[in-house]
Design an enzyme around this catalytic site. Structure first.
Site, PDB file in Angstrom:
ATOM      1  N   GLU A 109      -1.151  10.025   5.042  1.00  0.00           N
ATOM      2  CA  GLU A 109      -2.492  10.008   4.540  1.00  0.00           C
ATOM      3  C   GLU A 109      -2.639  11.493   3.976  1.00  0.00           C
ATOM      4  OE1 GLU A 109      -4.579   7.757   4.064  1.00  0.00           O
ATOM      5  OE2 GLU A 109      -3.731   5.999   5.620  1.00  0.00           O
TER       6      GLU A 109
ATOM      7  N   GLU B 211      -0.131   4.921   1.245  1.00  0.00           N
ATOM      8  CA  GLU B 211      -0.544   6.123   2.044  1.00  0.00           C
ATOM      9  C   GLU B 211      -0.655   5.271   3.481  1.00  0.00           C
ATOM     10  OE1 GLU B 211      -3.637   9.207   1.199  1.00  0.00           O
ATOM     11  OE2 GLU B 211      -3.806   8.122  -0.769  1.00  0.00           O
TER      12      GLU B 211
ATOM     13  N   ASP C  53       0.897  -1.116   0.036  1.00  0.00           N
ATOM     14  CA  ASP C  53       0.016   0.267   0.108  1.00  0.00           C
ATOM     15  C   ASP C  53       0.890   1.199   0.124  1.00  0.00           C
ATOM     16  OD1 ASP C  53      -2.238   1.673   0.299  1.00  0.00           O
ATOM     17  OD2 ASP C  53      -2.204   1.532   2.591  1.00  0.00           O
TER      18      ASP C  53
ATOM     19  N   ASP D 264      -2.182  -0.872   5.491  1.00  0.00           N
ATOM     20  CA  ASP D 264      -2.670  -0.584   7.037  1.00  0.00           C
ATOM     21  C   ASP D 264      -4.074  -0.297   7.128  1.00  0.00           C
ATOM     22  OD1 ASP D 264      -2.729   1.812   5.310  1.00  0.00           O
ATOM     23  OD2 ASP D 264      -2.654   2.960   6.986  1.00  0.00           O
TER      24      ASP D 264
END
Length: 213
Positions: free
Chosen positions: A15, A9, A7, A152
């Site tokens: 983010e 961000e 992933d 996450d």
């Protein structure tokens, strides 16, 4: 051949929507895929809020241009790319990602696209495909690649479970509690250790909390 899918961000960069929330003073935009498992619901909420506030793509990009990768992310990614090939699977958008990819030395990125009106209004979004992260892992496995995946958020769970090995990285407690079969690591050294174990294993089974082999 074994490769890694990550992933973006929360794993390599902050983010984006949280950063924009703080810069714009709109706390509602702090909500991310860590909080909302329904991605379409989340994006419709974001686009509606941008429209009501008169915010344009350039306003978001101005904040993105000030952002840096997470502390240690560049070094982690460099070390990982010395070990094996890496693909970033993200639900972010081409129009957001480019300046941050430059700061990570342009890793391969599969992501989505915003629909932007001539005046810069973000009017819609286009997914590459629904459950794109999971389907990317499935496609890579179909050509006999073995995949380790890490992320996450709720939208990472399907790709991690589809992969041959994987773990959570700095996931919030709510996700950890609902996925106790998956290991959750907090540092890049711990993540590299999980990946090294996967890369060196003699046999690969389904993602099972980082216990590969």
């Amino acid at each position: 051949m074994r490769i890694v899918c990550l992933d973006l961000e929360g794993v390599l960069i902050p983010e984006i929507w949280i950063a924009f929330s703080e810069a714009s003073g709109i706390p509602e935009l702090r909500r991310t895929t860590r909080d909302e498992p329904d991605y379409d619901k989340l994006m419709r909420f974001r686009l509606d809020l941008l429209r009501k506030r008169g915010l344009r793509l350039r306003d978001i990009q101005a904040v993105i241009n000030t952002m840096e990768p997470l502390d240690g992310a560049w070094e982690f990614l460099r070390s990982l790319r010395e070990r094996t090939q890496v693909i970033i699977l993200s639900d972010t958008f081409e129009q957001f990602a480019k300046p941050l990819m430059a700061k990570l030395d342009y890793p391969t990125l599969f992501c989505n696209t915003l629909v932007v009106d001539p005046d810069g209004t973000v009017s819609d979004y286009r997914l590459r495909q629904k459950e794109g992260k999971m389907h990317a892992v499935m496609a890579l496995k179909s050509i006999n690649l073995e995949i380790f995946a890490a992320g996450d958020s709720f939208n990472d769970l399907a790709m991690i479970r589809q992969a041959d090995g994987g773990c959570l990285f700095r996931a919030p407690t709510t996700i950890q509690n609902s996925c106790q079969d998956l290991a959750c690591v907090q540092t890049y050294d711990e993540l590299l250790a999980q990946i090294d174990s996967f890369l060196s294993a003699k046999a690969v089974g389904p993602a099972n909390g980082g216990r590969i082999g």
